[in-house]
Design a protein around this motif. Structure first.
Motif, PDB file in Angstrom:
ATOM      1  N   ILE A 171       0.560   4.063  -2.944  1.00  0.00           N
ATOM      2  CA  ILE A 171       0.195   5.441  -2.594  1.00  0.00           C
ATOM      3  C   ILE A 171       1.303   6.399  -3.011  1.00  0.00           C
ATOM      4  CG2 ILE A 171      -0.351   7.015  -0.697  1.00  0.00           C
ATOM      5  CD1 ILE A 171      -1.474   4.496   0.791  1.00  0.00           C
TER       6      ILE A 171
ATOM      7  N   GLU B  46      -6.368   3.239  -0.777  1.00  0.00           N
ATOM      8  CA  GLU B  46      -5.357   3.995  -1.520  1.00  0.00           C
ATOM      9  C   GLU B  46      -5.939   5.262  -2.133  1.00  0.00           C
ATOM     10  OE1 GLU B  46      -3.293  -0.304  -2.388  1.00  0.00           O
ATOM     11  OE2 GLU B  46      -4.083   0.838  -4.086  1.00  0.00           O
TER      12      GLU B  46
ATOM     13  N   SER C  67       0.832  -1.202   0.000  1.00  0.00           N
ATOM     14  CA  SER C  67       0.000   0.000   0.000  1.00  0.00           C
ATOM     15  C   SER C  67       0.868   1.253   0.000  1.00  0.00           C
ATOM     16  CB  SER C  67      -0.919   0.007   1.232  1.00  0.00           C
ATOM     17  OG  SER C  67      -1.834  -1.065   1.189  1.00  0.00           O
TER      18      SER C  67
END
Length: 214
Positions: free
Chosen positions: A113, A123, A109
C-alpha cells in the motif's frame, strides 16, 4: 441522500494473526446496525485454515454466512467481496464510504500500500481511500518493527492514513482477553466516528485504592 454516518465502512482483513479482532469488530458494527463491505485477503483465508482449522469461503454469499455464524449477529448490512475482485464497487473512488479499517494488517500489505501497489482488493481499496482523502485506519499486527516497517508506516501516515496498532491499555483493569479485545476494537472504531461504548474510558488517576487492591 446518505449522510456520512450512514455510508458503509470497508473492513479489510489480511493474513496476520489476530483474526479474532476482525470478528469482534464486525460483530460490534453489525449489532449497532452498521453497513459493512468486507474484503478478506487470500492470506486471511490461509490464517483461518492454519490457526483455527476453519475454511473461509471465497464465494461472497457463503462468506457472508460464514461471518454471520462467527459473529452470531443478524443485524446491520454485510456485503462480502472476493479478494481478487478489483471490479467490486469498493474498488472505485466514485463509491462513497465512511472510511476503511484494515484489521489485522500484515506488513506485506503495509509495504505494498505504501508503494502504491495493489495486488488484491484490500490493497486497491486502501489506495482508493488514500487518493480520495478518506479515513484509512491500519492496524499492523507484527512485532518487533524493523526499520523497513517503520519507514513504510511513516509513508502511510504522511499520505493520510492513521496507524492504530492493537496495543492494550491496562488502566481499564482488564479481567479477560475479551476485555482487551473489546478495548482495542472500540478504540479503533472511535477513529471512524462510531460510538459503540462498552469499555472503561480514562477518567483521571485513582487517588486511593481499596486496602485489598494495593
Amino acid at each position: 441522500m446518505l449522510a456520512d454516518a450512514d455510508l458503509p465502512l470497508v473492513l479489510g482483513v489480511t493474513g496476520a494473526s489476530a483474526q479474532q479482532l476482525a470478528v469482534r469488530a464486525l460483530q460490534l458494527l453489525l449489532d449497532a446496525g452498521a453497513s459493512v463491505d468486507l474484503v478478506a485477503s487470500r492470506g486471511a483465508a490461509l490464517v483461518w485454515q492454519t490457526e483455527l482449522g476453519l475454511a473461509l469461503p471465497t464465494e461472497p454469499a457463503r462468506q457472508e454466512a460464514f461471518w454471520r455464524e462467527r459473529t452470531g449477529s443478524s443485524g446491520g448490512c454485510l456485503r462480502c467481496h472476493r479478494w481478487s475482485d478489483q471490479a467490486a464497487r469498493v474498488a472505485s473512488g466514485s463509491f462513497r464510504t465512511r472510511g476503511m479499517l484494515i484489521l489485522p494488517c500484515t506488513m506485506g500489505s503495509v509495504g505494498r500500500i505504501a508503494a502504491g501497489v495493489a495486488l488484491d482488493l484490500v490493497e486497491r481499496c486502501a489506495d482508493v481511500h488514500l487518493k480520495e482523502g478518506r479515513a484509512l485506519l491500519i492496524a499492523p499486527r507484527e512485532m518487533p518493527w524493523s526499520l523497513v516497517h517503520l519507514r513504510n508506516l511513516t509513508t502511510l501516515a504522511e499520505a493520510g492514513a492513521r496507524i492504530v496498532p492493537p496495543i492494550p491499555a491496562w488502566y481499564q483493569r482488564p479481567e479477560s482477553i475479551d476485555d482487551m479485545v473489546d478495548f482495542l476494537v472500540v478504540r479503533m472504531l472511535d477513529g471512524l466516528g462510531y460510538d459503540l461504548g462498552g469499555i472503561h474510558r480514562w477518567q483521571g488517576p485513582i487517588t486511593a485504592l481499596p486496602e485489598g487492591e494495593r
